[in-house]
Scaffold this active site. Structure first.
Site, PDB file in Angstrom:
ATOM      1  N   LYS A 170      14.024 -14.469  22.041  1.00 20.50           N
ATOM      2  CA  LYS A 170      13.162 -13.768  21.092  1.00 20.50           C
ATOM      3  C   LYS A 170      12.748 -14.764  20.017  1.00 20.50           C
ATOM      4  O   LYS A 170      13.587 -15.284  19.280  1.00 20.50           O
ATOM      5  CB  LYS A 170      13.911 -12.586  20.465  1.00 20.50           C
ATOM      6  CG  LYS A 170      13.075 -11.732  19.535  1.00 20.50           C
ATOM      7  CD  LYS A 170      13.889 -10.543  19.032  1.00 20.50           C
ATOM      8  CE  LYS A 170      13.075  -9.651  18.117  1.00 20.50           C
ATOM      9  NZ  LYS A 170      13.863  -8.469  17.641  1.00 20.50           N
ATOM     10  N   ASP A 194      16.702   2.528  13.538  1.00 21.73           N
ATOM     11  CA  ASP A 194      15.487   2.501  14.365  1.00 21.73           C
ATOM     12  C   ASP A 194      15.817   2.935  15.786  1.00 21.73           C
ATOM     13  O   ASP A 194      15.310   2.361  16.757  1.00 21.73           O
ATOM     14  CB  ASP A 194      14.866   1.107  14.350  1.00 21.73           C
ATOM     15  CG  ASP A 194      13.393   1.111  14.768  1.00 21.73           C
ATOM     16  OD1 ASP A 194      12.769   2.199  14.702  1.00 21.73           O
ATOM     17  OD2 ASP A 194      12.873   0.061  15.151  1.00 21.73           O
ATOM     18  N   ALA A 245      12.369   3.689  23.026  1.00 23.82           N
ATOM     19  CA  ALA A 245      11.815   2.361  23.308  1.00 23.82           C
ATOM     20  C   ALA A 245      12.803   1.248  22.991  1.00 23.82           C
ATOM     21  O   ALA A 245      12.637   0.118  23.455  1.00 23.82           O
ATOM     22  CB  ALA A 245      10.526   2.157  22.507  1.00 23.82           C
ATOM     23  N   ASN A 246      13.842   1.542  22.202  1.00 24.48           N
ATOM     24  CA  ASN A 246      14.845   0.545  21.850  1.00 24.48           C
ATOM     25  C   ASN A 246      16.136   0.702  22.647  1.00 24.48           C
ATOM     26  O   ASN A 246      17.174   0.167  22.267  1.00 24.48           O
ATOM     27  CB  ASN A 246      15.155   0.609  20.353  1.00 24.48           C
ATOM     28  CG  ASN A 246      14.061  -0.011  19.514  1.00 24.48           C
ATOM     29  OD1 ASN A 246      13.244  -0.781  20.025  1.00 24.48           O
ATOM     30  ND2 ASN A 246      14.011   0.316  18.241  1.00 24.48           N
ATOM     31  N   GLY A 299       5.663  -8.302  20.468  1.00 21.94           N
ATOM     32  CA  GLY A 299       5.612  -7.260  19.458  1.00 21.94           C
ATOM     33  C   GLY A 299       5.065  -7.799  18.155  1.00 21.94           C
ATOM     34  O   GLY A 299       4.555  -8.930  18.085  1.00 21.94           O
ATOM     35  N   GLY A 300       5.171  -6.982  17.107  1.00 21.60           N
ATOM     36  CA  GLY A 300       4.626  -7.382  15.817  1.00 21.60           C
ATOM     37  C   GLY A 300       5.376  -8.525  15.169  1.00 21.60           C
ATOM     38  O   GLY A 300       4.796  -9.333  14.441  1.00 21.60           O
ATOM     39  N   MET A 301       6.696  -8.616  15.432  1.00 26.20           N
ATOM     40  CA  MET A 301       7.509  -9.660  14.819  1.00 26.20           C
ATOM     41  C   MET A 301       7.520 -10.960  15.625  1.00 26.20           C
ATOM     42  O   MET A 301       7.620 -12.041  15.057  1.00 26.20           O
ATOM     43  CB  MET A 301       8.949  -9.170  14.652  1.00 26.20           C
ATOM     44  CG  MET A 301       9.126  -8.138  13.562  1.00 26.20           C
ATOM     45  SD  MET A 301       9.143  -8.890  11.919  1.00 26.20           S
ATOM     46  CE  MET A 301      10.736  -9.711  11.950  1.00 26.20           C
TER      47      MET A 301
END
Length: 284
Positions: free
Chosen positions: A91, A191, A195-196, A71-73
């Site tokens: 992660k 959030d 998707a989460n 992902g972006g992070m």
């Protein structure tokens, strides 16, 4: 004469746990913690495990690492902790972001928030650490399943049949249970989206990605745990919009993070229900 013998002084502290081992008349007791007047004696070398991995940080015991998602992070990988033979999800913050102190603090804060919230529908955190190249990483329970978003995309066109709808609503109900627990502990997710939400192979449901969570000050727990987790600087900046644009509550869209409360998460649950029924985000 009346009995004037005084009762012995009692302390309110619970005694340390006691372990009993041996047999018959050879029973021995051992209390956890350091003995009075000094530290616990170190075990002799012959009584210790020969596996050097046990003395390594968990991050350095990982092997057979393979990519899972990006992902972006950061990137999420799967690796095996060779000391206990368990696969974990790792992660790791992207290299270029690991050099930015505010981003590192936000990443570590997610680990602290998830560590504070011990609930059946919130992913357990095993460890947090730093890789040999300096990148920060988070070790979590590996969930063998798929996202609620992928389940919705796989639905056939047309009305959802009653049985499938009940299954999807049960997933949403478990997400609400996780949010209720978080709100009782003074934490807002902010959030919530399909998707989460991860759904395991055996029906387990987990609300993931607590990276932008914040504390609802009026309802923060009085035990001091939440207060010890410092909020990121962005929370104090008015007008900053943080979240997923296609699902934002009105307060989030206006950048009113300082005044957000549990109603923002309730709005996001409604947006997730809309996505299930309409097969698209509320604000595409």
């Amino acid at each position: 004469m009346p009995d004037t013998k005084k009762e012995p002084h009692r302390t309110s502290e619970a005694p340390a746990p006691t372990v009993m081992h041996g047999r018959g008349s050879e029973l021995h007791t051992e209390r956890f913690g350091s003995p009075e007047g000094g530290r616990s004696p170190r075990l002799p070398p012959e009584a210790r495990e020969s596996d050097d991995d046990l003395r390594l940080p968990t991050v350095r015991r990982l092997e057979n690492e393979r990519a899972l998602a990006e992902g972006g992070m950061g990137v999420v990988t799967v690796a095996k902790d060779r000391s206990i033979g368990r696969e974990v999800a790792v992660k790791t913050l992207h290299r270029h972001l690991s050099a930015e102190a505010p981003v590192r603090r936000l990443f570590l804060r997610e680990a602290q928030v998830m560590g504070l919230l011990e609930h059946p529908h919130i992913v357990p955190v095993y460890d947090v650490g730093e890789r040999e190249d300096g990148r920060v990483c988070l070790l979590m329970k590996l969930i063998d399943g798929r996202t609620l978003s992928s389940m919705v995309r796989a639905l056939p066109k047309g009305p959802i049949d009653t049985g499938t709808l009940y299954v999807l609503l049960e997933v949403v109900t478990k997400v609400c249970d996780a949010l209720s627990y978080a709100h009782d502990h003074g934490v807002l997710h902010l959030d919530v989206k399909a998707a989460n939400v991860m759904v395991g192979e055996y029906g387990e449901v987990y609300l993931t990605d607590w990276g932008i969570a914040r504390f609802d000050a009026p309802r923060a727990p009085s035990n001091g745990h939440a207060a010890s987790i410092a909020p990121p600087a962005s929370e104090a900046s008015p007008g900053v919009v943080i979240g997923t644009l296609a699902y934002l509550s009105p307060e989030q869209a206006r950048g009113e993070r300082a005044t957000l409360d549990a109603r923002a998460d309730v709005f996001l649950v409604g947006a997730m229900l809309y996505e299930i029924l309409a097969r698209r985000a509320p604000y595409p």
